[in-house]
Design a protein around this motif. Structure first.
Motif, PDB file in Angstrom:
ATOM      1  N   ILE A 129      11.107  -4.657  -6.746  1.00 22.19           N
ATOM      2  CA  ILE A 129      11.322  -5.250  -5.429  1.00 22.19           C
ATOM      3  C   ILE A 129      10.298  -4.649  -4.485  1.00 22.19           C
ATOM      4  O   ILE A 129      10.162  -3.427  -4.376  1.00 22.19           O
ATOM      5  CB  ILE A 129      12.746  -4.983  -4.915  1.00 22.19           C
ATOM      6  N   GLY A 130       9.544  -5.511  -3.830  1.00 26.60           N
ATOM      7  CA  GLY A 130       8.544  -5.058  -2.878  1.00 26.60           C
ATOM      8  C   GLY A 130       8.997  -5.329  -1.457  1.00 26.60           C
ATOM      9  O   GLY A 130       9.544  -6.396  -1.161  1.00 26.60           O
ATOM     10  N   VAL A 131       8.803  -4.350  -0.599  1.00 30.55           N
ATOM     11  CA  VAL A 131       9.108  -4.503   0.823  1.00 30.55           C
ATOM     12  C   VAL A 131       7.833  -4.161   1.582  1.00 30.55           C
ATOM     13  O   VAL A 131       7.292  -3.059   1.429  1.00 30.55           O
ATOM     14  CB  VAL A 131      10.267  -3.576   1.265  1.00 30.55           C
ATOM     15  N   PHE A 132       7.345  -5.110   2.382  1.00 34.72           N
ATOM     16  CA  PHE A 132       6.053  -4.958   3.045  1.00 34.72           C
ATOM     17  C   PHE A 132       6.176  -5.371   4.513  1.00 34.72           C
ATOM     18  O   PHE A 132       6.967  -6.246   4.855  1.00 34.72           O
ATOM     19  CB  PHE A 132       4.983  -5.830   2.384  1.00 34.72           C
ATOM     20  N   LYS A 133       5.370  -4.734   5.348  1.00 28.00           N
ATOM     21  CA  LYS A 133       5.357  -5.102   6.756  1.00 28.00           C
ATOM     22  C   LYS A 133       3.915  -5.236   7.239  1.00 28.00           C
ATOM     23  O   LYS A 133       3.091  -4.360   7.001  1.00 28.00           O
ATOM     24  CB  LYS A 133       6.072  -4.057   7.613  1.00 28.00           C
ATOM     25  N   SER A 134       3.610  -6.356   7.888  1.00 30.53           N
ATOM     26  CA  SER A 134       2.277  -6.563   8.471  1.00 30.53           C
ATOM     27  C   SER A 134       2.365  -6.374   9.975  1.00 30.53           C
ATOM     28  O   SER A 134       3.143  -7.037  10.650  1.00 30.53           O
ATOM     29  CB  SER A 134       1.751  -7.966   8.146  1.00 30.53           C
ATOM     30  N   GLU A 135       1.599  -5.432  10.479  1.00 28.61           N
ATOM     31  CA  GLU A 135       1.601  -5.121  11.906  1.00 28.61           C
ATOM     32  C   GLU A 135       0.269  -5.452  12.574  1.00 28.61           C
ATOM     33  O   GLU A 135       0.227  -5.776  13.760  1.00 28.61           O
ATOM     34  CB  GLU A 135       1.911  -3.632  12.116  1.00 28.61           C
ATOM     35  N   THR A 136      -0.823  -5.337  11.817  1.00 28.42           N
ATOM     36  CA  THR A 136      -2.154  -5.516  12.381  1.00 28.42           C
ATOM     37  C   THR A 136      -2.613  -6.956  12.192  1.00 28.42           C
ATOM     38  O   THR A 136      -2.665  -7.450  11.066  1.00 28.42           O
ATOM     39  CB  THR A 136      -3.158  -4.563  11.706  1.00 28.42           C
ATOM     40  N   LYS A 137      -2.949  -7.621  13.272  1.00 30.54           N
ATOM     41  CA  LYS A 137      -3.430  -8.998  13.218  1.00 30.54           C
ATOM     42  C   LYS A 137      -4.899  -9.033  13.616  1.00 30.54           C
ATOM     43  O   LYS A 137      -5.365  -8.245  14.439  1.00 30.54           O
ATOM     44  CB  LYS A 137      -2.610  -9.881  14.166  1.00 30.54           C
ATOM     45  N   GLU A 138      -5.645  -9.959  13.017  1.00 33.43           N
ATOM     46  CA  GLU A 138      -7.085 -10.056  13.243  1.00 33.43           C
ATOM     47  C   GLU A 138      -7.488 -11.489  13.578  1.00 33.43           C
ATOM     48  O   GLU A 138      -6.737 -12.427  13.320  1.00 33.43           O
ATOM     49  CB  GLU A 138      -7.845  -9.566  11.999  1.00 33.43           C
ATOM     50  N   THR A 139      -8.677 -11.617  14.148  1.00 35.40           N
ATOM     51  CA  THR A 139      -9.244 -12.927  14.468  1.00 35.40           C
ATOM     52  C   THR A 139     -10.326 -13.255  13.442  1.00 35.40           C
ATOM     53  O   THR A 139     -11.174 -12.413  13.135  1.00 35.40           O
ATOM     54  CB  THR A 139      -9.850 -12.927  15.881  1.00 35.40           C
ATOM     55  N   TYR A 140     -10.295 -14.479  12.925  1.00 40.63           N
ATOM     56  CA  TYR A 140     -11.236 -14.895  11.895  1.00 40.63           C
ATOM     57  C   TYR A 140     -12.088 -16.059  12.381  1.00 40.63           C
ATOM     58  O   TYR A 140     -11.589 -16.982  13.033  1.00 40.63           O
ATOM     59  CB  TYR A 140     -10.491 -15.315  10.620  1.00 40.63           C
ATOM     60  N   LEU A 141     -13.390 -16.009  12.053  1.00 42.53           N
ATOM     61  CA  LEU A 141     -14.301 -17.110  12.334  1.00 42.53           C
ATOM     62  C   LEU A 141     -14.344 -18.046  11.133  1.00 42.53           C
ATOM     63  O   LEU A 141     -14.318 -17.604   9.975  1.00 42.53           O
ATOM     64  CB  LEU A 141     -15.707 -16.588  12.623  1.00 42.53           C
ATOM     65  N   LYS A 142     -14.423 -19.350  11.415  1.00 41.39           N
ATOM     66  CA  LYS A 142     -14.536 -20.351  10.358  1.00 41.39           C
ATOM     67  C   LYS A 142     -15.776 -21.204  10.627  1.00 41.39           C
ATOM     68  O   LYS A 142     -15.946 -21.719  11.737  1.00 41.39           O
ATOM     69  CB  LYS A 142     -13.293 -21.236  10.316  1.00 41.39           C
TER      70      LYS A 142
END
Length: 351
Positions: A129-142
């Motif tokens: 069982i994996g428990v993960f948290k994403s806190e850091t958000k980034e901006t991406y160019l396309k």
């Protein structure tokens, strides 16, 4: 230690956990994520599992009185015993994380709870069982083609799949010890905010195996040389570096550690040997972490500790002297005319 080439993601639930100290709430999803798209699970496997391939430390969930009172232990046990309860229990895990998110500097973020099959740890294929948290958000160019040329756009608040902020894998084995657990924690704006994932949310204790026996002994010895010896002996930095180099040489050349052998070959001085043994005992008592007088040396732990074993003399802002061998080839003195210290270095040829 962790390999995932045979692993696959069975189920994944996503929730949002805010910071109650900032008057933020949590948001629970009604059902697991739809994983029918082939690319999304592949990207998620890279995001969730790849960071654990370089981990060596294995932990256990713990509680001082009764392991069943550890919330995460109770939750994952329910899932391992009945996979049908996965999403319901994932909601309880999110609520538990929210309950311990009390430090004002902890960032809000998405919480992912996943059920993985065939993840390998220490040569054994297991459900995890994996428990993960994403806190850091980034901006991406396309950049994309348009009418014989190109156009550019951007997307905000994206997640970099190569940067997992926080996570753990809890394996369905060694239940009586609190399961086998590996953990990632790469964020934390302060000491209080940094410890909440391992200490408050998961409540972990590190497994006292050969890796940690090796790492702890090297760490204790390094602290003894750099911090304790000055209280009892007059030693130059070159002498201290020599002691650190000799200890690292011992651990790189030997297959097993023996305290008396190590003390005699590396430290040598009887008074210093007794002081080191007392210092080691104080560490064991303070942190409730016994270190055996004899154990098999872990090469992975030696490699990790070698990165923080410094063999460099920093002289003002002008010179750095790296000492890798015989300390008798460097002499310290004082120049009365310049009123400055100096080092004299002997060598046969310049490279």
């Amino acid at each position: 230690m962790i390999t995932s080439f045979e692993a696959f993601l069975d189920t994944l639930s996503v929730h949002h956990v805010g910071n109650q100290a900032q008057d933020e709430m949590y948001s629970l999803s009604d059902e697991p994520l739809d994983l029918k798209d082939e690319m999304i699970p592949r990207l998620l496997m890279q995001y969730f599992l790849t960071p654990f391939e370089k981990t060596n430390e294995v932990y256990h969930l713990m509680h001082h009185s009764d392991i069943n009172l550890n919330e995460i232990f109770s939750f994952v046990t329910q899932i391992f015993e009945d996979n049908e309860r996965f999403h319901e229990v994932s909601q309880h895990i999110a609520k538990h994380l929210y309950a311990v998110t009390t430090h004002p500097k902890i960032k809000a973020g998405e919480l992912y709870v996943g059920l993985f099959n065939n993840v390998q740890i220490e040569g054994e294929l297991l459900d995890a069982i994996g428990v993960f948290k994403s806190e850091t958000k980034e901006t991406y160019l396309k950049v994309y083609p348009d009418k014989g040329g190109f156009k550019m756009d951007y997307e905000e608040n994206g997640i970099n799949i190569n940067k997992l902020d926080k996570g753990c894998l809890i394996f369905n084995t060694a239940k009586e010890d609190g399961y086998k657990v590996v953990v990632i924690d790469k964020t934390g704006n302060s000491q209080d905010a940094a410890v909440y994932w391992k200490d408050d949310f998961l409540k972990l204790k590190i497994r006292n195996d050969n890796f940690n026996q090796t790492a702890n002994t090297l760490s204790v010895y390094k602290n003894f040389v750099t911090q304790k010896l000055d209280d009892e002996f007059e030693m130059s930095k070159a002498d201290k570096i020599d002691l650190l180099n000799r200890s690292m040489k011992y651990f790189k050349e030997k297959e097993t550690f023996d305290l008396d052998e190590f003390a005699g070959e590396v430290i040598g001085n009887e008074q210093a040997i007794e002081s080191f043994k007392n210092y080691k005992q104080q560490y064991e008592d303070e942190f409730e972490t016994p270190i055996a007088d004899s154990f098999e040396i872990s090469t992975n732990a030696v490699k990790k500790q070698a990165r923080v074993y410094k063999s460099v003399l920093k002289l003002d802002r002008n010179f750095h002297i790296y000492i890798h061998g015989d300390k008798d080839l460097i002499e310290k003195g004082f120049d009365d005319d310049k009123a400055m210290n100096y080092y004299k270095v002997f060598f046969k040829e310049e490279q």
